[in-house]
Structures are given as structure tokens and as C-alpha cells.
Design a protein around this motif. Structure first.
Motif, PDB file in Angstrom:
ATOM      1  N   UNK A 118      -7.251  18.384   4.100  1.00 21.23           N
ATOM      2  CA  UNK A 118      -7.749  18.401   5.459  1.00 21.23           C
ATOM      3  C   UNK A 118      -7.236  17.214   6.257  1.00 21.23           C
ATOM      4  N   UNK A 119      -8.030  16.744   7.168  1.00 21.46           N
ATOM      5  CA  UNK A 119      -7.649  15.621   8.026  1.00 21.46           C
ATOM      6  C   UNK A 119      -8.013  14.291   7.374  1.00 21.46           C
ATOM      7  N   UNK A 120      -7.443  14.058   6.211  1.00 22.07           N
ATOM      8  CA  UNK A 120      -7.757  12.838   5.486  1.00 22.07           C
ATOM      9  C   UNK A 120      -6.597  12.464   4.577  1.00 22.07           C
ATOM     10  N   UNK A 121      -6.370  11.181   4.457  1.00 29.51           N
ATOM     11  CA  UNK A 121      -5.349  10.668   3.555  1.00 29.51           C
ATOM     12  C   UNK A 121      -5.825   9.302   3.047  1.00 29.51           C
ATOM     13  N   UNK A 122      -4.990   8.659   2.216  1.00 29.19           N
ATOM     14  CA  UNK A 122      -5.427   7.414   1.593  1.00 29.19           C
ATOM     15  C   UNK A 122      -4.278   6.422   1.528  1.00 29.19           C
ATOM     16  N   UNK A 123      -4.635   5.150   1.576  1.00 31.55           N
ATOM     17  CA  UNK A 123      -3.706   4.073   1.263  1.00 31.55           C
ATOM     18  C   UNK A 123      -4.199   3.434  -0.021  1.00 31.55           C
ATOM     19  N   UNK A 124      -3.350   3.458  -1.045  1.00 29.51           N
ATOM     20  CA  UNK A 124      -3.774   2.967  -2.357  1.00 29.51           C
ATOM     21  C   UNK A 124      -2.924   1.774  -2.772  1.00 29.51           C
ATOM     22  N   UNK A 125      -3.502   0.955  -3.631  1.00 35.68           N
ATOM     23  CA  UNK A 125      -2.815  -0.216  -4.176  1.00 35.68           C
ATOM     24  C   UNK A 125      -2.564   0.017  -5.655  1.00 35.68           C
ATOM     25  N   UNK A 126      -1.307  -0.026  -6.072  1.00 40.25           N
ATOM     26  CA  UNK A 126      -0.927   0.168  -7.474  1.00 40.25           C
ATOM     27  C   UNK A 126      -0.838  -1.179  -8.198  1.00 40.25           C
ATOM     28  N   UNK A 127      -0.834  -1.103  -9.518  1.00 38.63           N
ATOM     29  CA  UNK A 127      -0.719  -2.300 -10.367  1.00 38.63           C
ATOM     30  C   UNK A 127      -1.725  -3.366  -9.925  1.00 38.63           C
ATOM     31  N   UNK A 128      -2.973  -2.936  -9.852  1.00 31.08           N
ATOM     32  CA  UNK A 128      -4.027  -3.810  -9.336  1.00 31.08           C
ATOM     33  C   UNK A 128      -5.201  -3.849 -10.299  1.00 31.08           C
ATOM     34  N   UNK A 155       0.820  -1.194   0.000  1.00 31.23           N
ATOM     35  CA  UNK A 155       0.000   0.000   0.000  1.00 31.23           C
ATOM     36  C   UNK A 155       0.864   1.259   0.000  1.00 31.23           C
ATOM     37  N   UNK A 156       0.404   2.253  -0.714  1.00 24.64           N
ATOM     38  CA  UNK A 156       1.143   3.514  -0.823  1.00 24.64           C
ATOM     39  C   UNK A 156       0.329   4.632  -0.177  1.00 24.64           C
ATOM     40  N   UNK A 157       0.995   5.451   0.646  1.00 21.94           N
ATOM     41  CA  UNK A 157       0.350   6.559   1.334  1.00 21.94           C
ATOM     42  C   UNK A 157       0.182   7.736   0.385  1.00 21.94           C
ATOM     43  N   UNK A 158      -1.028   8.275   0.323  1.00 21.45           N
ATOM     44  CA  UNK A 158      -1.307   9.446  -0.518  1.00 21.45           C
ATOM     45  C   UNK A 158      -1.985  10.493   0.353  1.00 21.45           C
ATOM     46  N   UNK A 159      -1.374  11.641   0.560  1.00 22.95           N
ATOM     47  CA  UNK A 159      -2.003  12.680   1.387  1.00 22.95           C
ATOM     48  C   UNK A 159      -3.227  13.248   0.694  1.00 22.95           C
ATOM     49  N   UNK A 160      -4.224  13.636   1.509  1.00 17.32           N
ATOM     50  CA  UNK A 160      -5.428  14.255   0.973  1.00 17.32           C
ATOM     51  C   UNK A 160      -5.603  15.647   1.533  1.00 17.32           C
TER      52      UNK A 160
END
Length: 232
Positions: free
Chosen positions: A154-164, A147-152
Motif C-alpha cells: 500500500x502507501x507505505x515503505x521503510x528505511x532500514x539500517x543494516x549491520x546494526x 539507510x536502505x529503502x524497502x518498499x511495503x
């Protein structure tokens, strides 16, 4: 002329007490079952059927065998189910215990991950004892994806999965990109990126379960059922 009779008052009292004990016990048992059905239905309507919470409610009557004028019944839930139901019946704020974020899974992340020691994209989630409630680490062990951390904002961010890609056979959950099959062209040539977890500092659970209202509706049921059992 006088007629003299004698009555076994002690025996009569014992008979009445036995009948009363039977009526009370039958009424309490029926009332306990009715209350259990009511709270299970309330839990189902409030929280849905995708979990075992409604069936976690159990009814118990004392004494477990025999009849008693002091019979009593309880409807209760224990363990982790009790904590979940309590939270939804009160409304609570859940904050991150460690670190900054709570990881809230998206539907595409799936419901289950693999426990530690069960790593590898080929590991099965059906093996007994291998599954756990979805977490970022369990997701990575299940899929083999990092999982890769992606800032969003405000008080929110994301963990995303690449090559999926999304595995339709498993209900549209995230899986490693294979580049094969009928749906491969939708994700090619190297797959896509999907949001697996939304990161927030806290989550507010609204009150969705009103057990007090269920108890109030059931307040007079016990006495009625005892009276019915006495007449029978």
C-alpha cells in the motif's frame, strides 16, 4: 442646632480608585497564573512530558509595574511550540512537502540526529549545537549507517539500517554493529537489520488538546479573584 461638616470627595475618590486598581491588578495577576497552570496541565495530559511544550506557555500582565483598573493578562505560546500546540488543538493532516514520503521515526531510531557538518559515527550528540530533531540524514550522520529503502504494501515503505545492533546504554537505539561486548552474540555474526523510519504519504494528527474547554472553566475565576482582593 446644626452641625456643618466638609468632605474631601476628590480625595475619597482617589483613594477608592487606588484601592480598586490594586484589587483589579492583584486579581488579574492571580487569574493569569491560574490560567497558565491550567493550560500547562492540559498540555501535559494531552501531549506528555517528553518535550518542553507544557513549559512553553507564558503568562503576561499589563501593566508590568504598578496597579491599574485596566489591568489585563494573557497566556500565550510562541514560535515552533505554538505551531505544534495549534496543530494538536485543531487536528490537521501533514503531507510531504517534497517528494513522496514523510519519514516517521521508530523508537529505535532515537530522538536526535546530527546536523550537517557533524558527520561520522564517532561524533558526539552532546556537543553544543550538534543535535537536531531526528531525520534520515541526521540519523546517517549520527550512526555512520546508510539507510536502505524497502518498499511495503500500500502507501507505505521503510528505511532500514543494516549491520546494526541496539545500544542498550543509550536506551535501545540503533547503532553500528561492533561484534563485541556481552550482547554481540545476539546480533552476530554481521549484525541485524532494523527499521529506522516508516515512510507514509501523510500523517493525520487527531485533536488531543481542548483549550476552549480550559478557557470556559476559567471564565469566572478572574471576577472572583478581583472580588477577593478587594475584600482583603
Amino acid at each position: 442646632m446644626a452641625v456643618r461638616g466638609s468632605f474631601d470627595m476628590a480625595g475619597l475618590a482617589r483613594g477608592l480608585e487606588k484601592d480598586l486598581a490594586r484589587a483589579v491588578t492583584l486579581g488579574v495577576k492571580a487569574a493569569t497564573e491560574a490560567l497558565k497552570a491550567d493550560v500547562r496541565e492540559e498540555t501535559f495530559l494531552a501531549l506528555g512530558f517528553r518535550n518542553s511544550l507544557p513549559k512553553a506557555w507564558r503568562g503576561e500582565v499589563y501593566p508590568r509595574t504598578g496597579d491599574s483598573v485596566d489591568a489585563a493578562g494573557w497566556v500565550k505560546v510562541r514560535g515552533s511550540a505554538a505551531k505544534i500546540i495549534d496543530a494538536h488543538s485543531k487536528g490537521v493532516v501533514i503531507r510531504a512537502n517534497r517528494g513522496k514520503w514523510l519519514a516517521v521515526p521508530t523508537p529505535e531510531a532515537g530522538r536526535f540526529g546530527l546536523k550537517a557538518g557533524m558527520s561520522g559515527a564517532g561524533a558526539t550528540t552532546n556537543r553544543k549545537g550538534a543535535r537536531e530533531r531526528i531525520t534520515p540524514a541526521g540519523f546517517e550522520r549520527r550512526t555512520g549507517l546508510k539507510l536502505r529503502f524497502v518498499p511495503g504494501k500500500g502507501n507505505r515503505a521503510f528505511l532500514v539500517a543494516d549491520r546494526a545492533q541496539l545500544n542498550r546504554r543509550s536506551g535501545g537505539i540503533i547503532a553500528p554493529y561492533r561484534g563485541k561486548g556481552r550482547g554481540a552474540k545476539l546480533y552476530g555474526p554481521e549484525g541485524q537489520t532494523f527499521v529506522a523510519f516508516v515512510l507514509v504519504p501523510q500523517v493525520t494528527l487527531k485533536k488531543r488538546l481542548d483549550l476552549d474547554a480550559v478557557a470556559e472553566r476559567s471564565a469566572g475565576v478572574g471576577a472572583t479573584l478581583i472580588a477577593n482582593a478587594w475584600r482583603d
